[in-house]
Design a protein around this motif. Structure first.
Motif, PDB file in Angstrom:
ATOM      1  N   LEU A  78      36.449  -0.405  53.287  1.00 15.44           N
ATOM      2  CA  LEU A  78      37.649  -1.003  53.953  1.00 15.44           C
ATOM      3  C   LEU A  78      37.068  -1.880  54.955  1.00 15.44           C
ATOM      4  CD1 LEU A  78      38.402   1.791  52.824  1.00 15.44           C
ATOM      5  CD2 LEU A  78      40.631   1.647  53.972  1.00 15.44           C
ATOM      6  N   PRO A  79      37.624  -3.112  54.924  1.00 13.19           N
ATOM      7  CA  PRO A  79      37.236  -4.240  56.005  1.00 13.19           C
ATOM      8  C   PRO A  79      37.886  -3.697  57.305  1.00 13.19           C
ATOM      9  CG  PRO A  79      38.570  -5.125  54.648  1.00 13.19           C
ATOM     10  CD  PRO A  79      38.277  -3.600  53.954  1.00 13.19           C
ATOM     11  N   PRO A  80      37.491  -4.382  58.444  1.00 16.30           N
ATOM     12  CA  PRO A  80      38.253  -4.136  59.462  1.00 16.30           C
ATOM     13  C   PRO A  80      39.633  -4.555  59.428  1.00 16.30           C
ATOM     14  CG  PRO A  80      36.178  -5.598  59.944  1.00 16.30           C
ATOM     15  CD  PRO A  80      36.319  -5.363  58.346  1.00 16.30           C
ATOM     16  N   GLY A  81      40.654  -3.762  60.029  1.00 13.55           N
ATOM     17  CA  GLY A  81      41.767  -3.856  60.335  1.00 13.55           C
ATOM     18  C   GLY A  81      42.635  -3.692  58.861  1.00 13.55           C
ATOM     19  N   SER A  82      41.961  -3.010  58.200  1.00 12.25           N
ATOM     20  CA  SER A  82      42.523  -2.965  56.606  1.00 12.25           C
ATOM     21  C   SER A  82      43.744  -1.746  56.573  1.00 12.25           C
ATOM     22  CB  SER A  82      41.405  -2.389  55.824  1.00 12.25           C
ATOM     23  OG  SER A  82      42.285  -1.929  54.189  1.00 12.25           O
ATOM     24  N   ASP A  83      44.535  -1.898  55.770  1.00 16.34           N
ATOM     25  CA  ASP A  83      45.736  -1.004  55.800  1.00 16.34           C
ATOM     26  C   ASP A  83      45.673   0.125  54.611  1.00 16.34           C
ATOM     27  OD1 ASP A  83      46.489  -2.830  53.651  1.00 16.34           O
ATOM     28  OD2 ASP A  83      48.457  -3.091  54.295  1.00 16.34           O
ATOM     29  N   GLY A  84      44.302   0.130  54.106  1.00 12.78           N
ATOM     30  CA  GLY A  84      44.026   0.977  52.959  1.00 12.78           C
ATOM     31  C   GLY A  84      43.350   0.133  51.770  1.00 12.78           C
ATOM     32  N   VAL A  85      43.596  -1.136  51.895  1.00  7.89           N
ATOM     33  CA  VAL A  85      43.038  -2.117  50.822  1.00  7.89           C
ATOM     34  C   VAL A  85      41.644  -2.307  50.703  1.00  7.89           C
ATOM     35  CG1 VAL A  85      42.820  -4.226  49.713  1.00  7.89           C
ATOM     36  CG2 VAL A  85      45.124  -3.436  50.599  1.00  7.89           C
ATOM     37  N   ALA A  86      40.481  -1.920  49.815  1.00  7.25           N
ATOM     38  CA  ALA A  86      39.231  -1.946  49.803  1.00  7.25           C
ATOM     39  C   ALA A  86      38.536  -3.029  49.395  1.00  7.25           C
ATOM     40  CB  ALA A  86      38.845  -0.577  49.212  1.00  7.25           C
ATOM     41  N   ILE A  87      37.523  -3.401  50.033  1.00  9.07           N
ATOM     42  CA  ILE A  87      36.674  -4.483  49.337  1.00  9.07           C
ATOM     43  C   ILE A  87      35.779  -4.138  48.329  1.00  9.07           C
ATOM     44  CG2 ILE A  87      36.839  -6.234  51.376  1.00  9.07           C
ATOM     45  CD1 ILE A  87      34.126  -5.185  52.218  1.00  9.07           C
ATOM     46  N   TYR A  88      35.594  -2.679  48.357  1.00  9.06           N
ATOM     47  CA  TYR A  88      34.905  -2.007  47.213  1.00  9.06           C
ATOM     48  C   TYR A  88      35.363  -0.712  46.911  1.00  9.06           C
ATOM     49  CZ  TYR A  88      30.864   0.074  44.903  1.00  9.06           C
ATOM     50  OH  TYR A  88      30.035   0.643  43.938  1.00  9.06           O
ATOM     51  N   ASN A  89      35.506  -0.461  45.597  1.00 12.48           N
ATOM     52  CA  ASN A  89      36.150   0.748  45.097  1.00 12.48           C
ATOM     53  C   ASN A  89      35.196   1.551  43.943  1.00 12.48           C
ATOM     54  OD1 ASN A  89      37.588   2.535  43.698  1.00 12.48           O
ATOM     55  ND2 ASN A  89      39.521   1.509  43.752  1.00 12.48           N
ATOM     56  N   GLY A  90      34.563   2.480  44.799  1.00 17.83           N
ATOM     57  CA  GLY A  90      33.519   3.367  43.871  1.00 17.83           C
ATOM     58  C   GLY A  90      34.013   3.653  42.565  1.00 17.83           C
ATOM     59  N   SER A  91      35.146   4.214  42.260  1.00 22.46           N
ATOM     60  CA  SER A  91      35.692   4.980  41.229  1.00 22.46           C
ATOM     61  C   SER A  91      35.806   3.913  40.147  1.00 22.46           C
ATOM     62  CB  SER A  91      37.021   5.439  41.257  1.00 22.46           C
ATOM     63  OG  SER A  91      38.013   4.491  41.649  1.00 22.46           O
ATOM     64  N   MET A  92      35.779   2.474  40.581  1.00 28.34           N
ATOM     65  CA  MET A  92      35.852   1.445  39.438  1.00 28.34           C
ATOM     66  C   MET A  92      34.528   0.759  39.463  1.00 28.34           C
ATOM     67  SD  MET A  92      39.582  -0.072  39.893  1.00 28.34           S
ATOM     68  CE  MET A  92      39.046  -1.457  40.298  1.00 28.34           C
ATOM     69  N   ARG A 110      35.080   5.266  53.066  1.00 30.97           N
ATOM     70  CA  ARG A 110      35.967   6.393  52.760  1.00 30.97           C
ATOM     71  C   ARG A 110      35.414   7.121  51.642  1.00 30.97           C
ATOM     72  NH1 ARG A 110      42.005   5.299  52.975  1.00 30.97           N
ATOM     73  NH2 ARG A 110      41.541   5.482  55.345  1.00 30.97           N
ATOM     74  N   VAL A 111      35.125   8.462  51.643  1.00 29.73           N
ATOM     75  CA  VAL A 111      34.524   9.238  50.596  1.00 29.73           C
ATOM     76  C   VAL A 111      35.443  10.388  50.291  1.00 29.73           C
ATOM     77  CG1 VAL A 111      32.669  10.933  49.973  1.00 29.73           C
ATOM     78  CG2 VAL A 111      32.228   9.091  51.684  1.00 29.73           C
ATOM     79  N   TYR A 112      35.892  10.321  49.026  1.00 25.26           N
ATOM     80  CA  TYR A 112      36.913  11.007  48.410  1.00 25.26           C
ATOM     81  C   TYR A 112      36.667  11.647  46.989  1.00 25.26           C
ATOM     82  CZ  TYR A 112      37.556   6.713  45.849  1.00 25.26           C
ATOM     83  OH  TYR A 112      37.316   5.385  45.172  1.00 25.26           O
ATOM     84  N   GLN A 113      37.347  12.461  46.652  1.00 20.10           N
ATOM     85  CA  GLN A 113      37.576  13.094  45.134  1.00 20.10           C
ATOM     86  C   GLN A 113      38.436  12.501  44.152  1.00 20.10           C
ATOM     87  OE1 GLN A 113      35.326  17.425  44.943  1.00 20.10           O
ATOM     88  NE2 GLN A 113      37.183  17.591  46.280  1.00 20.10           N
ATOM     89  N   MET A 114      38.379  12.613  43.178  1.00 20.58           N
ATOM     90  CA  MET A 114      39.315  12.306  41.997  1.00 20.58           C
ATOM     91  C   MET A 114      39.592  13.191  41.008  1.00 20.58           C
ATOM     92  SD  MET A 114      38.810   8.056  41.565  1.00 20.58           S
ATOM     93  CE  MET A 114      40.406   8.081  40.491  1.00 20.58           C
ATOM     94  N   GLY A 115      40.662  13.122  40.156  1.00 22.47           N
ATOM     95  CA  GLY A 115      40.899  13.704  39.044  1.00 22.47           C
ATOM     96  C   GLY A 115      41.190  15.217  39.385  1.00 22.47           C
ATOM     97  N   ASN A 116      40.749  16.104  38.379  1.00 27.82           N
ATOM     98  CA  ASN A 116      40.810  17.742  38.622  1.00 27.82           C
ATOM     99  C   ASN A 116      40.021  18.032  39.812  1.00 27.82           C
ATOM    100  OD1 ASN A 116      42.013  20.004  37.255  1.00 27.82           O
ATOM    101  ND2 ASN A 116      39.765  20.671  37.118  1.00 27.82           N
ATOM    102  N   ASP A 117      38.879  17.600  40.164  1.00 26.92           N
ATOM    103  CA  ASP A 117      38.448  17.994  41.606  1.00 26.92           C
ATOM    104  C   ASP A 117      39.271  18.049  42.695  1.00 26.92           C
ATOM    105  OD1 ASP A 117      36.271  18.722  40.084  1.00 26.92           O
ATOM    106  OD2 ASP A 117      34.691  17.177  40.851  1.00 26.92           O
ATOM    107  N   LYS A 118      40.249  16.826  42.704  1.00 28.77           N
ATOM    108  CA  LYS A 118      40.717  16.424  43.866  1.00 28.77           C
ATOM    109  C   LYS A 118      42.011  17.563  43.757  1.00 28.77           C
ATOM    110  CE  LYS A 118      44.112  13.071  45.319  1.00 28.77           C
ATOM    111  NZ  LYS A 118      44.700  11.763  45.327  1.00 28.77           N
ATOM    112  N   ASP A 119      42.878  17.420  42.474  1.00 23.88           N
ATOM    113  CA  ASP A 119      44.062  18.389  42.346  1.00 23.88           C
ATOM    114  C   ASP A 119      43.784  19.661  42.113  1.00 23.88           C
ATOM    115  OD1 ASP A 119      45.192  15.773  41.586  1.00 23.88           O
ATOM    116  OD2 ASP A 119      44.983  15.987  39.562  1.00 23.88           O
TER     117      ASP A 119
END
Length: 133
Positions: A78-92, A110-119
């Motif tokens: 996420l760039p400086p001042g971002s409200d959650g919009v990323a300049i790079y999205n690792g899941s894609m 920002r490091v995170y999990q997706m899918g069943n691991d998250k849920d």
């Protein structure tokens, strides 16, 4: 009834915010990079904050080292001042990033999990190689 629903929704949002962690990244004197090790559980995420100048090249590579699930761990930048919009999205875009930064300021990795691991509340350990040149 509406007040009760609003209170439950506010509590859910607040609880999610409590699960977030933030760490300011600083390199050892004379180094331009570092290795970060951590873990993510369920829908929590961890923000790594890194000050940089526009034009500097940021390198980030993330590897899952252990998991109680499938190990679906990613990072966004996420760039400086971002409200959650990323300049790079690792899941894609994958688990490795090398690119010059567009502006001066504090970037969030920002490091995170997706899918069943998250849920399902699974836990994944990771190692992240991070450098700026």
């Amino acid at each position: 009834m509406k007040r009760a629903l609003a209170a439950v929704a506010a509590l859910a949002l607040t609880s999610a915010a409590w699960a977030q962690e933030r760490t300011e990244v600083q390199f050892a004197k004379g180094n331009f990079g570092t290795m970060i090790e951590g873990s993510i559980e369920g829908d929590a995420y961890h923000d790594y904050l890194l000050g940089a100048r526009g034009g500097q090249e940021l390198f980030v590579e993330l590897d899952v080292t252990d998991s109680t699930g499938s190990g679906t761990v990613y990072f966004n930048i996420l760039p400086p001042g971002s409200d959650g919009v990323a300049i790079y999205n690792g899941s894609m875009d994958g688990t490795s990033f090398t690119q010059p930064l567009p502006e001066d300021g504090v970037y969030t990795i920002r490091v995170y999990q997706m899918g069943n691991d998250k849920d399902a509340g699974k836990t994944s350990a990771f190692r992240m190689d991070l450098s700026i040149q």
